[in-house]
Design a protein around this motif. Structure first.
Motif, PDB file in Angstrom:
ATOM      1  N   ASN A  88       3.584  -5.154 -16.093  1.00  0.00           N
ATOM      2  CA  ASN A  88       4.910  -4.370 -15.928  1.00  0.00           C
ATOM      3  C   ASN A  88       5.957  -4.695 -16.770  1.00  0.00           C
ATOM      4  N   THR A  91       8.842  -8.250 -15.651  1.00  0.00           N
ATOM      5  CA  THR A  91       8.395  -9.720 -15.678  1.00  0.00           C
ATOM      6  C   THR A  91       8.401 -10.375 -17.136  1.00  0.00           C
ATOM      7  N   SER A  96      15.512  -5.675 -16.355  1.00  0.00           N
ATOM      8  CA  SER A  96      16.332  -5.691 -15.208  1.00  0.00           C
ATOM      9  C   SER A  96      17.691  -5.672 -15.455  1.00  0.00           C
ATOM     10  N   THR A 120       2.232   0.039 -12.670  1.00  0.00           N
ATOM     11  CA  THR A 120       2.734  -1.305 -12.384  1.00  0.00           C
ATOM     12  C   THR A 120       4.264  -1.337 -12.636  1.00  0.00           C
ATOM     13  N   ARG A 123       5.884   0.702  -9.791  1.00  0.00           N
ATOM     14  CA  ARG A 123       6.000   0.118  -8.522  1.00  0.00           C
ATOM     15  C   ARG A 123       6.981  -1.039  -8.594  1.00  0.00           C
ATOM     16  N   VAL A 124       6.944  -1.563  -9.636  1.00  0.00           N
ATOM     17  CA  VAL A 124       7.874  -2.810  -9.788  1.00  0.00           C
ATOM     18  C   VAL A 124       9.550  -2.214  -9.925  1.00  0.00           C
ATOM     19  N   SER A 126      10.735   0.500  -8.340  1.00  0.00           N
ATOM     20  CA  SER A 126      10.740   1.001  -7.016  1.00  0.00           C
ATOM     21  C   SER A 126      11.181  -0.389  -5.977  1.00  0.00           C
ATOM     22  N   ASP A 127      10.315  -1.297  -6.171  1.00  0.00           N
ATOM     23  CA  ASP A 127      10.496  -2.654  -5.387  1.00  0.00           C
ATOM     24  C   ASP A 127      11.785  -3.109  -5.697  1.00  0.00           C
ATOM     25  N   LEU A 128      12.379  -2.847  -6.838  1.00  0.00           N
ATOM     26  CA  LEU A 128      13.700  -3.457  -7.239  1.00  0.00           C
ATOM     27  C   LEU A 128      14.725  -2.605  -6.705  1.00  0.00           C
ATOM     28  N   GLY A 129      14.307  -1.617  -6.131  1.00  0.00           N
ATOM     29  CA  GLY A 129      15.614  -0.517  -5.519  1.00  0.00           C
ATOM     30  C   GLY A 129      15.892   0.614  -6.437  1.00  0.00           C
ATOM     31  N   ARG A 181       5.740   7.111  -2.091  1.00  0.00           N
ATOM     32  CA  ARG A 181       5.688   5.767  -1.989  1.00  0.00           C
ATOM     33  C   ARG A 181       6.634   5.186  -2.798  1.00  0.00           C
ATOM     34  N   PHE A 182       6.261   5.137  -4.157  1.00  0.00           N
ATOM     35  CA  PHE A 182       6.999   4.421  -5.223  1.00  0.00           C
ATOM     36  C   PHE A 182       7.624   5.186  -6.270  1.00  0.00           C
TER      37      PHE A 182
END
Length: 193
Positions: A88, A91, A96, A120, A123-124, A126-129, A181-182
């Motif tokens: 991704n 990381t 960010s 990937t 997805r990340v 999305s997880d970070l908002g 989802r993402f």
């Protein structure tokens, strides 16, 4: 909304691999260039990301000279280029922080490989908002051999193996995995339209 286009791994490294001849879209740079132009015209931010594997001796080793954007793609002034060493784009990079500094709350993801670094990253994000649009036809991928397949097979042998996941199947799986989802999965025509 403040949007950034993330161009993931659209690099010459892939063009050096025999498997690229069986990619879902060997001319993906043209589609990505259309999307880049659209986002530039809108005044959106653009971040270019390249995958590296320093010291590996592979086509992703910067010492080999292939870790550069595909022909027809180039950052404009002020468009940052980041390198990553994982799947991704967040990381191990400052992506960010860059997006936060710009006030970005929505990203569009495109690049190479659909199911790997592009998915990937989506997805990340999305997880970070972040709200995520996945530009599915501005991504490309290659056939994936079944686990345990013999090493060193030719592309013809890989494609002849009924256990191989073909690019169209991989892309369909990514659409199913991300949609609702993402990410909002859309085509370039839908994004530009």
């Amino acid at each position: 909304m403040t949007t950034a286009l993330l161009v993931i791994d659209a690099q010459r490294s892939f063009l050096q691999r025999e498997s690229w001849s069986a990619a879902s879209d060997p001319e993906i740079a043209d589609t990505i260039a259309r999307l880049v132009e659209h986002h530039r015209d809108r005044g959106d931010h653009i971040v270019w990301v390249l995958h590296t594997q320093p010291g590996s001796g592979t086509v992703f080793d910067p010492a080999r000279g292939f870790v550069e954007l595909m022909e027809g793609l180039s950052p404009a002034e002020g468009e940052p280029v980041r390198t990553k060493t994982v799947h991704n784009a967040f990381t191990g990079t400052d992506l960010s922080e860059v997006l936060a500094d710009w006030g970005v709350d929505e990203v569009t993801v495109c690049g190479v490989r659909t199911e790997q670094c592009c998915e990937t990253t989506a997805r990340v994000a999305s997880d970070l908002g972040l709200r995520v649009t996945f530009a599915v036809d501005a991504t490309a991928t290659e056939p994936i051999e079944a686990p345990g397949s013999p090493a060193g097979r030719s592309v013809a042998e890989i494609l002849a193996d009924p256990r191989t996941l073909l690019p169209e199947d991989i892309i369909t799986r990514t659409v199913y995995a991300l949609s609702g989802r993402f990410a909002d999965v859309r085509t370039v025509a839908e994004i530009i339209g």
